[in-house]
Enzyme design. Structure first.
Site, PDB file in Angstrom:
ATOM      1  N   TRP A 105       0.818  -1.212   0.000  1.00 58.36           N
ATOM      2  CA  TRP A 105       0.000   0.000   0.000  1.00 58.36           C
ATOM      3  C   TRP A 105       0.850   1.260   0.000  1.00 58.36           C
ATOM      4  O   TRP A 105       0.543   2.216  -0.711  1.00 58.36           O
ATOM      5  CB  TRP A 105      -0.984   0.011   1.170  1.00 58.36           C
ATOM      6  CG  TRP A 105      -2.062  -1.019   1.003  1.00 58.36           C
ATOM      7  CD1 TRP A 105      -2.287  -2.106   1.789  1.00 58.36           C
ATOM      8  CD2 TRP A 105      -3.042  -1.099  -0.045  1.00 58.36           C
ATOM      9  NE1 TRP A 105      -3.338  -2.840   1.306  1.00 58.36           N
ATOM     10  CE2 TRP A 105      -3.811  -2.246   0.188  1.00 58.36           C
ATOM     11  CE3 TRP A 105      -3.332  -0.304  -1.167  1.00 58.36           C
ATOM     12  CZ2 TRP A 105      -4.873  -2.628  -0.636  1.00 58.36           C
ATOM     13  CZ3 TRP A 105      -4.388  -0.683  -1.994  1.00 58.36           C
ATOM     14  CH2 TRP A 105      -5.135  -1.825  -1.728  1.00 58.36           C
ATOM     15  N   ASP A 175      -1.635   6.405   6.549  1.00 53.62           N
ATOM     16  CA  ASP A 175      -2.719   5.554   6.037  1.00 53.62           C
ATOM     17  C   ASP A 175      -2.952   4.463   7.073  1.00 53.62           C
ATOM     18  O   ASP A 175      -2.158   3.539   7.214  1.00 53.62           O
ATOM     19  CB  ASP A 175      -2.289   4.957   4.688  1.00 53.62           C
ATOM     20  CG  ASP A 175      -3.313   3.972   4.119  1.00 53.62           C
ATOM     21  OD1 ASP A 175      -4.334   3.708   4.789  1.00 53.62           O
ATOM     22  OD2 ASP A 175      -3.084   3.470   3.003  1.00 53.62           O
ATOM     23  N   LYS A 199     -12.446  -1.790   6.528  1.00 52.90           N
ATOM     24  CA  LYS A 199     -11.745  -2.757   7.360  1.00 52.90           C
ATOM     25  C   LYS A 199     -12.239  -2.708   8.806  1.00 52.90           C
ATOM     26  O   LYS A 199     -12.757  -3.682   9.304  1.00 52.90           O
ATOM     27  CB  LYS A 199     -10.230  -2.521   7.307  1.00 52.90           C
ATOM     28  CG  LYS A 199      -9.540  -3.121   6.084  1.00 52.90           C
ATOM     29  CD  LYS A 199      -9.585  -2.272   4.861  1.00 52.90           C
ATOM     30  CE  LYS A 199      -8.989  -2.946   3.650  1.00 52.90           C
ATOM     31  NZ  LYS A 199      -8.072  -2.085   2.914  1.00 52.90           N
TER      32      LYS A 199
HETATM   33  C1  LIG Z   1      -7.615  -1.471   1.772  1.00 54.79           C
HETATM   34  C2  LIG Z   1      -6.515  -0.479   1.847  1.00 54.79           C
HETATM   35  C3  LIG Z   1      -6.408   0.570   0.913  1.00 54.79           C
HETATM   36  C4  LIG Z   1      -7.270   0.670  -0.316  1.00 54.79           C
HETATM   37  O1  LIG Z   1      -8.488   1.076  -0.073  1.00 54.79           O
HETATM   38  P1  LIG Z   1      -9.541   1.296  -1.276  1.00 54.79           P
HETATM   39  O2  LIG Z   1     -10.720   1.710  -0.511  1.00 54.79           O
HETATM   40  O3  LIG Z   1      -9.671  -0.024  -1.972  1.00 54.79           O
HETATM   41  O4  LIG Z   1      -8.987   2.325  -2.163  1.00 54.79           O
HETATM   42  C5  LIG Z   1      -5.411   1.498   1.100  1.00 54.79           C
HETATM   43  N1  LIG Z   1      -4.532   1.396   2.107  1.00 54.79           N
HETATM   44  C6  LIG Z   1      -4.586   0.379   2.984  1.00 54.79           C
HETATM   45  C7  LIG Z   1      -3.571   0.291   4.079  1.00 54.79           C
HETATM   46  C8  LIG Z   1      -5.574  -0.588   2.879  1.00 54.79           C
HETATM   47  O5  LIG Z   1      -5.636  -1.611   3.757  1.00 54.79           O
END
Ligand SMILES: *Cc1c(COP(=O)(O)O)cnc(C)c1O
Length: 361
Positions: A105, A175, A199
């Site tokens: 990511w 993030d 999540k």
């Molecule tokens: C799932 C995830 C994303 C991507 O999210 P989207 O909603 O699919 O764009 C980005 N960063 C992390 C750490 C993730 O777990």
């Protein structure tokens, strides 16, 4: 009926209590005669839902008064463009953004940000992504627009166990998509925190942003208005129609977490769940997790079977026992058990029992 345990990395398991409440209120929210999905985002019913959600989240994470809580769209990956468009303009051009590359990511974030500024990879581990490089090894840029971290790498199963210190006024942007609300954090150590909801918060389609006041108002002219944090903040996340139903479910999750004892209580449970699972994986060389123990994620646990030819029988047997969505991400293979807040310890115990039984066979 055997209980079902869903180990999906996202969209992921939600608390049963939340789903039941949403079902009860689906056709008629609190006597309004409407489903939340049908309400105007400017009406008193939805405004009340929104305000409660923001207040509960502020309480759960002890968000200081000089931070705004915004509900955006575009997901985690959308923020990879939205963050640089909002922050590159806070320093003299040409700007540099620092990144620590710890997995899939953060890698995607680097690629996207390179459209808006020059990108400096301050650190990345040698070889595969199985640890967070020690901060002493980071090559940070003085005056960088910001430092971007992915504090829990969902695919690689790598989680920070420290918050770095940064010289000067470079803000840290984190993030936290896959571990927000799973552990106590000190929001004031970050300039901005973002998370896709799917999540640990609620349904996909909602992105949470917690941002310090002074980081608003720096958007590049090319930034779409609906993604300009300042404009979104001025309109209390209702510059355009927000993902109302997703905000409602997120609010139910926040209220549920408060009833569970808050984030500190969730963190204690998450530590216990992770210890149980990693101990089982470590106890038998039939399985392996390759992440440095200090950086093992409490939320996403990738693991491999020694004999990869047994992957399919392993997954089939798991499914027969109600243990769902254990297949690893296609980019790394193997297995992955995501054990978010809403995964009860009983689910982890059921997985551990199956791991032992399968290895024994
Ligand atoms: C799932 C995830 C994303 C991507 O999210 P989207 O909603 O699919 O764009 C980005 N960063 C992390 C750490 C993730 O777990």
């Amino acid at each position: 009926m055997t209980p079902i345990y869903n180990f999906s990395a996202g969209p992921a398991v939600l608390p049963k209590e939340v789903l039941r409440q949403a079902a009860d209120e689906m056709l008629d929210w609190h006597g309004s005669g409407m489903s939340v999905m049908e309400m105007s985002h400017r009406g008193p019913e939805f405004i009340a839902i929104y305000q409660q959600a923001v207040a509960d989240l502020r309480e759960l994470l002890a968000v200081p008064d000089n931070y705004r809580i915004l509900f955006l769209q575009g997901g985690g990956l959308g923020e990879n463009a939205i963050v640089p468009m909002n922050l590159v303009g806070r320093v003299a051009q040409p700007a540099t953004i620092d990144f620590v590359h710890t997995g899939s990511w953060s890698g995607k974030s680097i690629k996207e940000a390179a459209r808006y500024a020059s990108v400096n990879v301050a650190a990345r581990p040698e070889g595969s992504f199985t640890s967070v490089p020690a901060q002493e090894s980071w090559q940070l840029t003085p005056g960088a627009a910001y430092l971007h971290l992915c504090t829990n790498e969902t695919i690689d199963g790598v989680e920070y166990n420290f918050v770095p210190t940064v010289q000067g006024d470079t803000p840290i942007v984190a993030d936290m998509s896959s571990h927000i609300l799973s552990r106590v954090i000190d929001v004031s150590q970050y300039g901005a925190i973002f998370a896709g909801a799917q999540k640990n918060i609620g349904p996909a389609g909602l992105t949470l942003l917690i941002v310090r006041d002074d980081l608003l108002g720096h958007a590049l002219p090319i930034c779409p208005s609906a993604f300009d944090w300042q404009i979104v903040a001025e309109h209390d996340s209702m510059y355009n129609t927000p993902p109302t139903y997703a905000i409602y479910i997120a609010g139910l999750v926040f209220a549920h977490l408060k009833r569970q004892g808050g984030v500190a209580a969730m963190e204690r449970r998450n530590i216990a769940k992770a210890q149980l699972l990693y101990a089982a994986l470590d106890s038998d060389d039939f399985y392996s997790n390759r992440v440095a123990p200090a950086n093992r994620s409490r939320m996403n646990v990738p693991f491999y079977l020694r004999d990869e030819a047994l992957n399919e029988p392993f997954l089939a047997g798991a499914k027969a026992r109600g243990l769902l969505q254990l297949k690893g991400h296609k980019s790394v293979g193997g297995m992955r058990a995501s054990i978010y807040n809403a995964m009860p310890i009983e689910g982890v115990q059921a997985l551990v029992d199956y791991l032992n039984e399968f290895a024994g066979r």
